[in-house]
Design a protein around this motif. Sequence first.
Motif, PDB file in Angstrom:
ATOM      1  N   UNK A  50     -54.568 -32.445  42.141  1.00 20.43           N
ATOM      2  CA  UNK A  50     -53.843 -33.536  41.452  1.00 20.43           C
ATOM      3  C   UNK A  50     -54.722 -34.175  40.375  1.00 20.43           C
ATOM      4  N   UNK A  51     -56.028 -34.256  40.646  1.00 20.57           N
ATOM      5  CA  UNK A  51     -56.926 -34.848  39.648  1.00 20.57           C
ATOM      6  C   UNK A  51     -57.002 -33.970  38.406  1.00 20.57           C
ATOM      7  N   UNK A  52     -57.024 -32.647  38.614  1.00 22.27           N
ATOM      8  CA  UNK A  52     -57.082 -31.729  37.468  1.00 22.27           C
ATOM      9  C   UNK A  52     -55.789 -31.816  36.666  1.00 22.27           C
ATOM     10  N   UNK A  53     -54.642 -31.799  37.381  1.00 21.88           N
ATOM     11  CA  UNK A  53     -53.376 -31.854  36.641  1.00 21.88           C
ATOM     12  C   UNK A  53     -53.215 -33.210  35.958  1.00 21.88           C
ATOM     13  N   UNK A  54     -53.723 -34.266  36.593  1.00 22.13           N
ATOM     14  CA  UNK A  54     -53.698 -35.591  35.957  1.00 22.13           C
ATOM     15  C   UNK A  54     -54.486 -35.586  34.654  1.00 22.13           C
ATOM     16  N   UNK A  55     -55.670 -34.969  34.697  1.00 23.30           N
ATOM     17  CA  UNK A  55     -56.510 -34.878  33.507  1.00 23.30           C
ATOM     18  C   UNK A  55     -55.834 -34.070  32.412  1.00 23.30           C
ATOM     19  N   UNK A  56     -55.225 -32.944  32.776  1.00 22.24           N
ATOM     20  CA  UNK A  56     -54.526 -32.119  31.786  1.00 22.24           C
ATOM     21  C   UNK A  56     -53.375 -32.881  31.137  1.00 22.24           C
ATOM     22  N   UNK A  57     -52.643 -33.642  31.951  1.00 23.81           N
ATOM     23  CA  UNK A  57     -51.492 -34.387  31.434  1.00 23.81           C
ATOM     24  C   UNK A  57     -51.948 -35.457  30.440  1.00 23.81           C
TER      25      UNK A  57
END
Lengths: 328, 126
Positions: free
Chosen positions: A215-222
Motif C-alpha cells: 500500500x505504501x508503494x502504491x500510495x507513492x506511485x499515486x
Amino acid sequence: MLPISSRSSSRLVVAALSALVGATALSGCTNRLPALPEDPRRELTGVPFFPQTIHQCGPAALATVLGATGVTTTPEQLSPLVYIPGRRGSLQVEMLAAARSKGRLAFVLEPRFADLQAELAAGNPLLVLQDLGALGIRRWHFAVVVGFDPDQDVLILRSGTERRRLERREQFLHTWKAGEYWAAVLTRPDQPPATATGSSFIRALTATERYLATESISGGNAVALARWPADPLVLLANGNQAYAAGQLATAISRYRSLLAIEPTHLAGRNNLANALLDAGCPRQALAQAEQSASLLPADSPLAAAVNDTLAKARAADANASPSTCSAE
Amino acid sequence: MRFRQTVVAITAACFLALGLQTTTASAGVIGTQDYLSAEARAGHLADINAAISRADVLAQLVSLGVDPANAVTRAAALSDAELAQVAQEMNNLPAGGDGFLAVIGIVFLVLMILELTGVTDIFKKF
C-alpha cells in the motif's frame, strides 16, 4: 631586552596554544550571534533532538531526521547500522541506506542553498555533512538543519550536544563546502520532497521498495502520478503497478501515455505488449512486441524479457481465436 | 581473526550466489527495478562485479570493527552504485563522527613536542 623567566615564557606558550585550540574547537562560536528566540515561522521546532555521544553524530543526526518523519528510533538502535569503529564515524551512503531500511525515502539534494531553503519551507529538516576541522585537519560532522532566518542570515541546527545551534550562513557555507555541499532529505513514501523530480522520486521509491508495504508503494506511485503526470518513469512505474495488480485497462492506458511522450521507450512498449496479450489482444500485442524488439540495442540486459514477449505474442497470434480484444 | 575471515569468506560466497540468482528476468514484463538497473549497467558482467563489490564491502566493514552479522545486513542494504563507491573508497570517504578526540590528540601532541624540545616543563611532575 626584558628579563623573562623560563616559567612565565612557558606559561605564555601554553596560554597561546590553549587559545588557539579553543578557537579551533569552538570555531563556530567566535562570531557574536544575535539572540534568536525559537520561532515556528522560521524553524521546524517539532524536530526531535538526540544529543550525540562521542563519535556518534551519525546515529544521532539520523535519529533526528528519521524522528521528524515519524520513525521512532534512537541513536543507540541506529549505531549498529551506520557506525564504523575503525573510521570513528559513519559514511553518507550508509546513512541513506539505513534510512531506507526504516521505510523512508532518501534524497540527496542538488548542492544549492536555495534547495535547502525550499525543503525547510516544505517542512523537511536536512541532514548535512560539515567539516568542522581547521589547520588542514578534516573533522567530518553530521548535523541537521532545522531552520533559517533570512533577516539575521543565521541557520538553526541540531548539532552534536547542542539542541539549537546557531550558525551564520557564511560560516555554515564554509563548513558545508568541503563535503561538496552534501545535504539529504528523508520523507515518507507518499510525501515527495519539494525539490524532487518525478524521476528522482520513482528512483528513491524503487530503492526503498523491499522495505515497504504494498500500500505504501502504491500510495507513492499515486502521489507521483498526480504531481508529475507526464514523467516517463512515473508512467512506467504506475503502469507496472496496475499490471501487477491485474488492472489491465489502467496499465494499458499508462503505457500508452508513456509512449505518446517517448515513442522509443523500450520497456514501456514491451510491457504494453504484455498487457495487451493478457487483455486478449494478440494482434495488437504482436505489433507492439515487434516494435520493441526492433528497438533493442545489442547486449541489452532487457533482451531476454523483450524476446520472451515477442515469442509469446507470436504464439498467441498464431492461435488467435475470433478477437475478444476490447483495448483500442 | 581467522574465525572472522572464515565467516566473511562464507558470507561473501553466499552473496555471490545470491547476486547471480537475482538477475533472472520474470516472464516478459520489465519491472521498474529491472528497468532502472538495466539503465545503470550492461549485462551479466556488471552483476558479477556488484556481487564482488558487496563481498568486498562486507569484508572491509568487518575488518574495521563492525560486527559480522551487522556487516552482512549493511552490505545488503547498499545499491550497486553505492557498493562500487564504498568498495573502492572505504578509507577515504568522509566519515562523519565529530573528531573531537582528534582535536584533543593534536593538543597533546603539540604539548608533547614543546616538552621534548625543552620549551615547557609541564609534564615534569608526572
